[in-house]
Design an enzyme around this catalytic site. Structure first.
Site, PDB file in Angstrom:
ATOM      1  CG  ASP A  98      31.096 -10.013  -6.879  1.00 37.07           C
ATOM      2  OD1 ASP A  98      31.847  -9.427  -6.095  1.00 37.07           O
ATOM      3  OD2 ASP A  98      30.915 -11.245  -6.888  1.00 37.07           O
ATOM      4  CG  ASP A 204      36.309  -9.506  -4.587  1.00 42.19           C
ATOM      5  OD1 ASP A 204      35.874 -10.659  -4.589  1.00 42.19           O
ATOM      6  OD2 ASP A 204      37.501  -9.211  -4.824  1.00 42.19           O
ATOM      7  CD  GLU A 246      35.660 -12.506  -0.443  1.00 41.05           C
ATOM      8  OE1 GLU A 246      35.953 -13.676  -0.676  1.00 41.05           O
ATOM      9  OE2 GLU A 246      36.072 -11.557  -1.153  1.00 41.05           O
ATOM     10  CG  HIS A 319      32.837 -17.473  -6.635  1.00 37.91           C
ATOM     11  ND1 HIS A 319      32.265 -16.773  -5.597  1.00 37.91           N
ATOM     12  CD2 HIS A 319      33.946 -16.773  -6.985  1.00 37.91           C
ATOM     13  CE1 HIS A 319      32.999 -15.699  -5.333  1.00 37.91           C
ATOM     14  NE2 HIS A 319      34.020 -15.669  -6.171  1.00 37.91           N
ATOM     15  CG  ASP A 320      36.165 -17.587  -3.996  1.00 41.38           C
ATOM     16  OD1 ASP A 320      36.420 -17.654  -5.214  1.00 41.38           O
ATOM     17  OD2 ASP A 320      35.989 -16.507  -3.397  1.00 41.38           O
TER      18      ASP A 320
HETATM   19  C1  NOJ Z   1      37.404 -12.960  -3.707  1.00 39.65           C
HETATM   20  C2  NOJ Z   1      36.612 -13.595  -4.804  1.00 39.65           C
HETATM   21  O1  NOJ Z   1      35.522 -14.251  -4.246  1.00 39.65           O
HETATM   22  C3  NOJ Z   1      37.541 -14.499  -5.557  1.00 39.65           C
HETATM   23  O2  NOJ Z   1      36.873 -15.317  -6.480  1.00 39.65           O
HETATM   24  C4  NOJ Z   1      38.571 -13.634  -6.241  1.00 39.65           C
HETATM   25  O3  NOJ Z   1      39.521 -14.452  -6.869  1.00 39.65           O
HETATM   26  C5  NOJ Z   1      39.288 -12.726  -5.250  1.00 39.65           C
HETATM   27  N1  NOJ Z   1      38.392 -12.107  -4.310  1.00 39.65           N
HETATM   28  C6  NOJ Z   1      39.981 -11.631  -5.967  1.00 39.65           C
HETATM   29  O4  NOJ Z   1      39.054 -10.723  -6.502  1.00 39.65           O
END
Ligand code: NOJ
Length: 553
Positions: A98, A204, A246, A319-320
């Site tokens: 990541d 990210d 992302e 994970h989000d």
């Molecule tokens: C996206 C990530 O997937 C998330 O978990 C994170 O809190 C934010 N970016 C900030 O890095």
């Protein structure tokens, strides 16, 4: 299209904190991951996306990095990381790291230096502004662009009497991508990891690096694609790796800009258009609205057909995001069938599938009664804004949002067996284990040949090693019955085979007319129901799904 190894890969995401704890401190770690590699090999995945394991004060559980070339103590050491790369490699599994370079931690040495004075060498690695004066002459911050975790995007720093910019928490200051020296340091760091033999990067919030704060631009800034091109040229472009960005604000047109191989940017992106369909226009995930199923079909199909010069990623979870089986499926009576339905529906599409830890055993959302039981910085930050400060949502309304969409739904510890703490740790888990672990766990899933696990295993095998592989990977996609209120159906076809994918997306019975060509001579490739017999019209049980395969003669 030139074929790439990652066209036929299946990626498994590990959130290290919640995967497996080897030393009893209640936090998952790298040795824990190593101990589960045989399990992942059995599942059949060939890439791991490893959420951040770098040194970090863990304000956002590792998405706040204080040293990109060291490992957080709770996760292990660099020797553990090297061992993981080696052990995964011997099982044919690559690791993608990541890459969190939109921001660093405020405890990174760059920021500690930058704070010291306006003429510090590292000052310009971050984004500083003087702010404005109000009518009484008091200093006030520049225009707030809305921080993702609540509060302002500007944080006052006393030493130099200025504000720094942060899209996430104040412990995650944004890096200034206008600074060439910073960029070179980042590329050097990336090359250092690439030289270690990693399989690539998950990037990210990469669509934020071209931001222009004075113009109010966060996403998709004018320089974004030039920056990614430069990154490609200076680092991963020289290696045969997978890169996935992302990008919450992507369209098929912008996805083409990112992933058209001729443009030399990324392998693919994560787009989220299908993932926000049930979010409220003002309150987003915190006030879920009903899912418009016809729209979901339209959006997912658009991504299948419109991204012709580029590559898709396929996912329901990360994970989000909440657990898909709880979100749009049925985590009660139909948990197993609905989880299999999601798997079949997604894994037969075109693109690289991503499985999030626990998805393969149908792990569900969690419901803690107290706000304090939640760990996620986003939950607590947003509560302060929306409930306490602005009173836009009541406590109860907010908790409903958390139960449906909060990030901790995905972060409860992996359920390995029916022992204490689900076999995740011998200590006290950092986040409570979902109380359904006695029924839903890996050990149970592996013992039952009809479990969700084996549906995933078979889907991976079909994609990688079957006569249908090419059709699944590269075949044309066509949506069928676009206005059918319950069924999501499509075909995939190339010159050798045609596949019909049928999924009842609801908990009611439904009915589907099978296209003539599949009635005679097709075979059942995979299904949620062993007794299926192919006829002109098939009555579908709740969530029943299947794939028929036909040889083109
Ligand atoms: C996206 C990530 O997937 C998330 O978990 C994170 O809190 C934010 N970016 C900030 O890095």
């Amino acid at each position: 299209m030139e074929q790439k190894w990652w066209h036929k890969s299946v990626v498994y995401q590990i959130y290290p904190r919640s995967f497996m704890d080897s030393n009893g401190d209640g936090i998952g770690d790298i040795q824990g991951i190593i101990s589960k590699l045989d399990y992942l090999e059995k599942l059949g995945i060939d890439v791991i996306w490893l959420s951040p394991v770098y040194q970090s004060p863990m304000d956002d559980n590792g998405y706040d990095i204080s040293d990109y070339q060291d490992i957080a103590k709770e996760f292990g050491t660099m020797a553990d990381m090297d061992e993981l790369l080696e052990e995964a490699g011997t099982r044919g599994i690559k690791i993608i790291m990541d890459l969190v370079v939109n921001h660093s931690s405020d405890e990174h040495k760059w920021f500690l230096e930058a704070k010291k004075s306006v003429d510090n060498h590292y000052r310009d690695y971050y984004i500083w502004r003087e702010g404005k004066r109000d009518e009484d002459g008091n200093r006030i911050p520049p225009k707030d662009l809305g921080s993702a975790f609540g509060g302002s995007t500007w944080e006052y720093d006393e030493t130099t009497d200025m504000y720094y910019f942060h899209i996430f928490s104040k412990k995650q200051p944004d890096l200034n991508w206008e600074n060439e020296t910073l960029r070179q340091e980042i590329y050097d760091m990336m090359n250092w990891w690439l030289e270690k033999g990693i399989g690539g990067f998950r990037m990210d919030v990469i669509d934020l690096i071209g931001k222009e704060v004075d113009k109010g631009i966060k996403e998709n800034g004018p320089r974004l694609h030039d920056l990614i091109k430069e990154m490609h040229e200076s680092s991963f472009g020289n290696y045969d790796v997978l890169t996935v960005g992302e990008t919450w604000g992507a369209s098929p047109a912008s996805a083409t800009r990112y992933s058209d191989p001729d443009r030399k940017e990324l392998s693919m992106i994560f787009q989220f258009e299908h993932m926000v369909l049930d979010w409220h226009s003002v309150h987003g995930k915190w006030k879920p609205v009903g899912l418009d199923f016809i729209r979901l079909k339209r959006v997912m199909s658009k991504w299948q057909t419109d991204l012709t010069k580029g590559w898709n990623s396929l996912f329901w979870n990360n994970h989000d995001l909440p657990r898909i089986v709880s979100r749009w499926g049925n985590d009660g009576d139909h948990r197993e069938t609905s989880a299999k339905m999601f798997a079949i529906l997604l894994h037969m599409m075109k693109g690289t599938p991503y499985i999030y830890q626990g998805e393969e055993i149908g792990m569900t959302n969690v419901k803690f009664s107290r706000l304090e039981d939640y760990n996620d910085i986003e939950i607590h930050g947003t509560y302060k804004d929306k409930v306490l400060r602005d009173e836009e949502l009541t406590h109860e309304e907010f908790m409903r949002g958390v139960y449906q969409n909060g990030r901790d739904n995905a972060r409860t510890p992996m359920q390995w067996n029916n022992q204490e703490h689900a076999g995740f740790t011998t200590g006290n888990p950092w986040l409570q284990v979902n109380e359904n672990y006695e029924q839903i766990n890996v050990k149970e899933a592996l013992c039952d040949k009809r479990s969700i696990f084996y549906t995933y295993q078979k889907l991976i095998e079909l994609r990688k090693n079957s006569k249908y592989s090419d059709t699944i990977i590269y075949g044309d996609y066509t949506l069928l019955y676009r206005n059918h209120p319950e069924v999501f159906a499509y075909t995939r076809a190339d010159e050798n085979y045609k596949l019909l994918v049928v999924a009842n997306f609801t908990d009611t019975f439904s009915e589907i007319v099978i296209p003539d060509e599949f009635i005679n001579g097709s075979e059942i490739v995979i299904s949620t129901d062993k007794e299926l017999s192919v006829r002109e019209s098939i009555r579908l049980d709740p969530y029943e799904s299947f794939v028929l395969g036909l040889e083109i003669t």
